[in-house]
Design an enzyme around this catalytic site. Structure first.
Site, PDB file in Angstrom:
ATOM      1  N   HIS A  57      -6.970  -5.799   2.420  1.00 55.27           N
ATOM      2  CA  HIS A  57      -5.814  -5.217   3.099  1.00 55.27           C
ATOM      3  C   HIS A  57      -5.227  -6.284   4.027  1.00 55.27           C
ATOM      4  CE1 HIS A  57      -6.827  -0.798   2.492  1.00 55.27           C
ATOM      5  NE2 HIS A  57      -8.028  -1.312   2.303  1.00 55.27           N
TER       6      HIS A  57
ATOM      7  N   GLN B 155     -14.098   2.705   1.768  1.00 52.08           N
ATOM      8  CA  GLN B 155     -13.579   2.251   0.459  1.00 52.08           C
ATOM      9  C   GLN B 155     -13.343   3.463  -0.429  1.00 52.08           C
ATOM     10  OE1 GLN B 155     -15.981  -0.650  -1.700  1.00 52.08           O
ATOM     11  NE2 GLN B 155     -14.335  -0.999  -3.195  1.00 52.08           N
ATOM     12  N   SER B 156     -12.127   3.550  -0.953  1.00 49.92           N
ATOM     13  CA  SER B 156     -11.786   4.689  -1.817  1.00 49.92           C
ATOM     14  C   SER B 156     -11.411   4.250  -3.230  1.00 49.92           C
ATOM     15  CB  SER B 156     -10.640   5.501  -1.200  1.00 49.92           C
ATOM     16  OG  SER B 156      -9.491   4.694  -1.050  1.00 49.92           O
ATOM     17  N   VAL B 157     -11.023   2.991  -3.394  1.00 50.31           N
ATOM     18  CA  VAL B 157     -10.716   2.468  -4.728  1.00 50.31           C
ATOM     19  C   VAL B 157     -11.728   1.362  -5.020  1.00 50.31           C
ATOM     20  CG1 VAL B 157      -9.001   1.358  -6.187  1.00 50.31           C
ATOM     21  CG2 VAL B 157      -8.253   2.997  -4.451  1.00 50.31           C
TER      22      VAL B 157
ATOM     23  N   ASN C  87     -12.931  -3.195   2.892  1.00 55.37           N
ATOM     24  CA  ASN C  87     -13.897  -2.104   2.977  1.00 55.37           C
ATOM     25  C   ASN C  87     -14.874  -2.237   1.815  1.00 55.37           C
ATOM     26  OD1 ASN C  87     -12.767  -0.804   5.258  1.00 55.37           O
ATOM     27  ND2 ASN C  87     -11.186   0.120   3.974  1.00 55.37           N
TER      28      ASN C  87
ATOM     29  N   HIS D  20     -10.375  -5.280  -2.950  1.00 61.21           N
ATOM     30  CA  HIS D  20      -9.029  -5.536  -2.425  1.00 61.21           C
ATOM     31  C   HIS D  20      -9.115  -5.958  -0.968  1.00 61.21           C
ATOM     32  CE1 HIS D  20     -10.025  -1.239  -2.149  1.00 61.21           C
ATOM     33  NE2 HIS D  20      -9.362  -1.225  -1.008  1.00 61.21           N
TER      34      HIS D  20
ATOM     35  N   ASP E 234       0.849  -1.192   0.000  1.00 60.63           N
ATOM     36  CA  ASP E 234       0.000   0.000   0.000  1.00 60.63           C
ATOM     37  C   ASP E 234       0.888   1.248   0.000  1.00 60.63           C
ATOM     38  OD1 ASP E 234      -3.217   0.539   1.055  1.00 60.63           O
ATOM     39  OD2 ASP E 234      -1.791   2.212   1.066  1.00 60.63           O
TER      40      ASP E 234
HETATM   41  P1  AMP Z   1      -9.693   1.453   0.517  1.00 61.09           P
HETATM   42  O1  AMP Z   1      -9.735   2.765   1.243  1.00 61.09           O
HETATM   43  O2  AMP Z   1     -10.132   0.274   1.334  1.00 61.09           O
HETATM   44  O3  AMP Z   1     -10.411   1.528  -0.825  1.00 61.09           O
HETATM   45  O4  AMP Z   1      -8.178   1.182   0.222  1.00 61.09           O
HETATM   46  C1  AMP Z   1      -7.514   1.715  -0.881  1.00 61.09           C
HETATM   47  C2  AMP Z   1      -6.054   1.658  -0.563  1.00 61.09           C
HETATM   48  O5  AMP Z   1      -5.325   1.814  -1.760  1.00 61.09           O
HETATM   49  C3  AMP Z   1      -5.570   2.764   0.391  1.00 61.09           C
HETATM   50  O6  AMP Z   1      -5.015   2.179   1.554  1.00 61.09           O
HETATM   51  C4  AMP Z   1      -4.536   3.520  -0.444  1.00 61.09           C
HETATM   52  O7  AMP Z   1      -3.452   3.963   0.322  1.00 61.09           O
HETATM   53  C5  AMP Z   1      -4.139   2.473  -1.468  1.00 61.09           C
HETATM   54  N1  AMP Z   1      -3.626   2.999  -2.715  1.00 61.09           N
HETATM   55  C6  AMP Z   1      -4.157   3.969  -3.482  1.00 61.09           C
HETATM   56  N2  AMP Z   1      -3.409   4.164  -4.583  1.00 61.09           N
HETATM   57  C7  AMP Z   1      -2.389   3.281  -4.513  1.00 61.09           C
HETATM   58  C8  AMP Z   1      -1.263   2.985  -5.352  1.00 61.09           C
HETATM   59  N3  AMP Z   1      -1.056   3.660  -6.493  1.00 61.09           N
HETATM   60  N4  AMP Z   1      -0.410   2.018  -4.966  1.00 61.09           N
HETATM   61  C9  AMP Z   1      -0.610   1.362  -3.813  1.00 61.09           C
HETATM   62  N5  AMP Z   1      -1.651   1.573  -2.982  1.00 61.09           N
HETATM   63  C10 AMP Z   1      -2.519   2.539  -3.329  1.00 61.09           C
END
Ligand code: AMP
Length: 113
Positions: free
Chosen positions: A101, A93-95, A86, A99, A30
């Site tokens: 973690h 969840q932001s992406v 998430n 995934h 991450d």
């Molecule tokens: P979530 O908030 O559960 O969607 O987790 C998304 C995660 O992706 C966060 O912990 C971010 O720090 C991580 N993240 C976003 N962009 C990247 C990237 N380019 N490489 C590695 N991790 C990333």
């Protein structure tokens, strides 16, 4: 599903610190680590969030967990690690590419905040 940062990592359009890859998934560190070990395991199949996984994804979801376990072992944290998924913006969840973690290497409180 629209393109995300994670699909770009799968397609090697952007760099990541990849620690594991096989035909079904990828694991990479991450970029904003919340613990000494913070690695994400993602399916290559584009599933945006767990709630949208289908019955046909059963083996793939099991593979993600077994891969997370193996990565934790390989990183030296087989005795204590935490997995987090998430599902939805409201819980962080932001992406929007599924995934898992894997976090380890510090104390964790319970319940999680
Ligand atoms: P979530 O908030 O559960 O969607 O987790 C998304 C995660 O992706 C966060 O912990 C971010 O720090 C991580 N993240 C976003 N962009 C990247 C990237 N380019 N490489 C590695 N991790 C990333």
């Amino acid at each position: 599903m629209s393109e995300t940062i994670f699909s770009k990592i799968i397609n090697r359009e952007i760099d990541a610190d990849i620690v594991h890859e096989d035909d079904q998934c990828l694991a990479f560190r991450d970029i904003n680590a919340q613990a000494p070990m913070h690695i994400l395991v993602i399916p290559k199949k584009p599933i945006d969030m767990l709630v949208n996984a289908e019955a046909d994804d059963q083996a793939l979801l099991g593979h993600l967990l077994l891969t997370a376990r193996q990565v934790a072992k390989d990183e030296g944290y087989s005795d204590a690690f935490r997995l987090v998924v998430n599902n939805g913006e409201a819980v962080g969840q932001s992406v929007f590419h599924l995934h898992v973690h894997i976090l380890a290497g510090r104390d964790f409180s319970w319940p999680p905040g």
